[in-house]
Design a protein around this motif. Structure first.
Motif, PDB file in Angstrom:
ATOM      1  N   ASN A 233       0.850  -1.194   0.000  1.00  0.00           N
ATOM      2  CA  ASN A 233       0.000   0.000   0.000  1.00  0.00           C
ATOM      3  C   ASN A 233       0.888   1.249   0.000  1.00  0.00           C
ATOM      4  OD1 ASN A 233      -2.042   2.025   1.632  1.00  0.00           O
ATOM      5  ND2 ASN A 233      -3.132   0.512   0.402  1.00  0.00           N
ATOM      6  N   ASP A 297      -3.374   8.884   2.019  1.00  0.00           N
ATOM      7  CA  ASP A 297      -3.183   7.876   3.065  1.00  0.00           C
ATOM      8  C   ASP A 297      -2.833   6.550   2.400  1.00  0.00           C
ATOM      9  OD1 ASP A 297      -3.718   5.714   4.771  1.00  0.00           O
ATOM     10  OD2 ASP A 297      -5.902   6.011   4.595  1.00  0.00           O
ATOM     11  N   ALA A 298      -1.533   6.247   2.366  1.00  0.00           N
ATOM     12  CA  ALA A 298      -1.064   4.980   1.780  1.00  0.00           C
ATOM     13  C   ALA A 298      -0.308   4.199   2.863  1.00  0.00           C
ATOM     14  CB  ALA A 298      -0.172   5.254   0.574  1.00  0.00           C
ATOM     15  N   MET A 299      -0.884   4.182   4.068  1.00  0.00           N
ATOM     16  CA  MET A 299      -0.198   3.489   5.166  1.00  0.00           C
ATOM     17  C   MET A 299      -0.457   1.986   5.124  1.00  0.00           C
ATOM     18  SD  MET A 299      -0.570   6.224   8.263  1.00  0.00           S
ATOM     19  CE  MET A 299      -1.850   7.305   7.688  1.00  0.00           C
ATOM     20  N   PHE A 300      -1.721   1.609   5.169  1.00  0.00           N
ATOM     21  CA  PHE A 300      -2.029   0.176   5.170  1.00  0.00           C
ATOM     22  C   PHE A 300      -3.119  -0.151   4.154  1.00  0.00           C
ATOM     23  CE2 PHE A 300      -1.054   1.234   9.708  1.00  0.00           C
ATOM     24  CZ  PHE A 300       0.231   0.707   9.704  1.00  0.00           C
ATOM     25  N   ILE A 340      -7.725   1.056   1.309  1.00  0.00           N
ATOM     26  CA  ILE A 340      -8.420   0.922   2.597  1.00  0.00           C
ATOM     27  C   ILE A 340      -8.092   2.187   3.399  1.00  0.00           C
ATOM     28  CG2 ILE A 340      -8.588  -0.476   4.717  1.00  0.00           C
ATOM     29  CD1 ILE A 340      -8.874  -2.381   2.502  1.00  0.00           C
ATOM     30  N   SER A 342      -6.619   3.725   6.252  1.00  0.00           N
ATOM     31  CA  SER A 342      -5.680   3.075   7.169  1.00  0.00           C
ATOM     32  C   SER A 342      -6.200   3.084   8.600  1.00  0.00           C
ATOM     33  CB  SER A 342      -4.322   3.769   7.105  1.00  0.00           C
ATOM     34  OG  SER A 342      -3.811   3.607   5.810  1.00  0.00           O
TER      35      SER A 342
HETATM   36  K   LIG Z   1      -4.518   3.143   2.893  1.00  0.00           K
END
Ligand SMILES: [K+]
Ligand SMILES: NC(=O)C1=CN([C@@H]2O[C@H](COP(=O)(O)OP(=O)(O)OC[C@H]3O[C@@H](n4cnc5c(N)ncnc54)[C@H](O)[C@@H]3O)[C@@H](O)[C@H]2O)[C@@H](O)CC1
Length: 631
Positions: A233, A297-300, A340, A342
């Protein structure tokens, strides 16, 4: 051979008709379906229901059963036994039918059957080319079966699967994946289907960037911060940032838990080569909205589980805080979540209600279950790489991607306040001293720019005319030519515009080139061009358009479209051996000789450019004077 054989396998319909009456009845009726449909089906007409074992081999097929017969009620329990996949065409309840055990046994021998219970006696269900559930809205009337539904049973044909995908445009029909399914698809893509993680990540990141660009223009939302996590992600986020940079945004990256694999180090090197700043968590201000317009938001993604660990717990809190502050601000920054939001449970969503509330969610491959809980205004789907075998295996219903786009909006677009729609134009300088002295030359320059920019139909112009009643009317026409004397288009000399022009030769043309923020107004008086010129234009058109021009008595009332088709067919036949189709007398060109031009270009803060050209006689010579008008 195996694969080829699978490809051509047709969906099998087991056609049943009442008790001990004959499937032959259906055989006779089935000719009401178009030959092209019947040819694509494997139809088996079964007579004696009490001998299910006598059925032909049904193994491995998805079967559609048609039960027919006005007195029959047994379709109802077939349908129930077949479960949710069934399609109903109206029926009476009935549990007492003595054939029930035979029917259920028959069902068990089918794989994933869909039952079409058609209780309309000796008739055959009607086919409809839509995705509506057959017959439900018209209980008891002639039943309809949706063609896409039938196509979906032409399993293993990639073409059919694509069509099914394309027919599933309604947001309610979109499928959602569980966490396990998402991981499985990932494995299949990168295993038997031959994709590499680099490839998928590149496509995913590009989809994210194009989705963002569709909604948030770089002129207004320029500063982007992507917060990237340790997994794929996060990698999608890094790729998206590279594309956003090339799209004209000013991106920053916060990538606190870097992965040492070459794929990721390569992505970081690429960003460094573009001078994209890489910020530490400590570099970030407590209020992100001060420095950034878009937070990616590309954390999880779908492998997230449990509660977020540091430093992502705090980073997520920053986004939560940002959303809360946004409620009270006039201009707010937006949060775009990749795949998703995160911190959300991949299937349940934001269970405690204290998580990120993104404005935009870009689901990848197919939305995960938590996306059902997304309530922001922009839900997009990206990852235009899903092969038909995955669509079939997971029974995916995905919307078609438009044209060559990498993303597609899912669900309704947000309600728009039309009065709030405005663009803050950014255009090059357009100064009096730079323009051409002759407006036709200036027009040509801008026209060439429009062509070079790849704009669709740059020669489309709005022609406005006013008859003697003083009422103006406008329509789009295509510019056919331009020379030093003016602008030419062709039409029917008996149309409404022609009548108006015969009463009042004054007219105006308006070209609008969206994408270049430019429009040109041209006003003047109109004359017919010579017959010779009209002939030339007429014969330069495609043959179909020539015939179309002959049959269209423009602006008169037509009883129906079929009339035009019929006349078209007749003329096509009539002219089949004719090389040169004669131009009808009523068709020809007009030329507008301009006496005013205005070149308009959108600029920031509504300070648009408006340069007007009007002719003046100076020493017996006609020259164009140029003035700037207030925007
Ligand atoms: K995300
Ligand atoms: N078809 C696909 O399957 C595709 C997947 N892609 C992306 O890949 C994502 C899935 O990637 P991954 O499987 O690498 O997983 P994620 O990126 O979802 O995250 C996995 C990482 O997060 C860590 N993590 C998990 N839970 C945590 C927690 N509670 N606190 C802190 N760290 C935690 C894990 O240790 C691991 O390092 C998708 O959501 C999507 O964004 C795309 O790149 C391309 C296509």
């Amino acid at each position: 051979m195996g694969k080829e054989a699978e490809k051509v396998r047709k969906p099998r319909f087991l056609c049943l008709h009442g008790f001990r009456t004959s499937g032959e009845i259906l055989k006779k009726q089935i000719h009401k379906w178009p030959e092209s449909v019947v040819q694509k089906l494997d139809l088996v007409f079964q007579t004696d229901l009490t001998r299910p074992k006598a059925n032909p081999t049904l193994k491995g097929s998805s079967i559609l059963l048609i039960t027919s017969g006005s007195s029959s009620t047994r379709g109802q329990y077939y349908r129930r036994a077949a479960g949710a996949a069934s399609q109903r065409c109206g029926s009476n309840e009935g549990e007492t039918d003595f054939l029930k055990p035979y029917g259920l046994e028959l069902l068990e021998s089918c794989v994933d059957p869909v039952v079409i219970n058609h209780p309309k006696g000796h008739t055959i269900p009607r086919l409809e080319n839509n995705t509506r559930k057959g017959g439900e809205s018209e209980k008891g009337s002639t039943c309809a079966i949706s063609l896409p539904r039938i196509r979906s049973f032409a399993s293993n044909s990639s073409v059919e699967a694509t069509r099914v995908m394309q027919s599933m445009t309604s947001p309610v029909s979109i499928s959602y994946l569980t966490q396990r399914e998402a991981a499985e698809i990932d494995e299949i893509l990168m295993g038997p289907l031959g994709f590499s993680v680099n490839q998928l990540m590149e496509l995913a990141g590009l989809s994210v960037a194009t989705s963002i660009a569709e909604v948030y223009k770089p002129s207004e939302f320029n500063r982007v911060l992507a917060i990237c996590g340790p997994g794929n992600n996060g990698g999608d986020g890094l790729v998206a940032v590279r594309h956003l940079h090339h799209f004209g945004y000013k991106p920053f990256v916060c990538y606190p838990k870097r992965t040492a694999k070459p794929l990721y180090t390569g992505l970081v090197t690429q960003l460094e080569s573009l001078a994209v700043p890489l910020l530490t968590v400590g570099d970030l201000p407590s209020d992100l909205s001060k420095d950034f317009d878009i937070l990616v938001d590309a954390m999880f993604g779908f492998s997230f589980h449990g509660a977020p660990r540091p430093p992502f717990d705090d980073l997520i809190q920053k986004l939560v805080y940002l959303h809360e502050c946004n409620q009270t601000r006039q201009k707010s920054s937006v949060i775009v979540s990749v795949d998703i939001p995160s911190g959300w449970n991949v299937e349940e969503g934001d269970v405690a209600g204290e998580g990120i509330k993104p404005d935009m969610l870009v689901s990848l491959t197919a939305p995960k279950l938590c996306a059902k809980k997304f309530s922001g205004p922009h839900h997009f789907l990206g990852g235009r790489f899903v092969p038909p075998s995955i669509v079939e295996k997971y029974k995916l219903h995905l919307p078609p991607y438009p044209g060559t786009s990498m993303c597609v909006r899912i669900g309704k677009p947000p309600q728009i306040d039309i009065s709030a729609l405005r663009e803050n134009y950014i255009s090059p300088e357009f100064l009096e001293e730079q323009v051409e002295a002759n407006p036709i030359d200036q027009f040509r320059k801008w026209f060439d720019d429009a062509v070079a920019a790849g704009l669709k139909e740059p020669n489309a112009m709005c022609l406005s005319t006013v008859g003697q009643d003083g009422k103006p009317s406008s329509r789009m026409v295509l510019l056919k030519g331009i020379d030093k004397d003016g602008f030419v288009w062709c039409t029917n000399y008996e149309s409404r515009k022609a009548h108006q022009l015969s009463e009042n030769p004054g007219a105006s043309l308006l070209f609008y080139w969206d994408g270049l923020n430019r429009q040109v107004r041209v006003e003047g008086s109109v004359q017919k061009v010579s017959d010779k010129e009209s002939e030339q234009y007429f014969h330069s058109r495609p043959r179909g358009s020539q015939i179309g021009a002959i049959i269209s008595k423009q602006s008169t009332i037509v009883p129906g479209r079929h009339v035009l088709y019929q006349q078209f067919k007749e003329l096509e036949e009539k002219f089949s051996d004719v090389n040169l189709i004669p131009k009808p007398k009523s068709w020809g060109g007009y030329k507008l000789k301009p006496d005013l031009f205005e070149f308009w270009q959108g600029q920031q803060s509504r300070l648009h450019d408006r340069l007007q050209y009007t002719p003046q006689e100076i020493n017996g010579r006609q020259v164009w004077t140029i003035v700037r008008l207030a925007p």
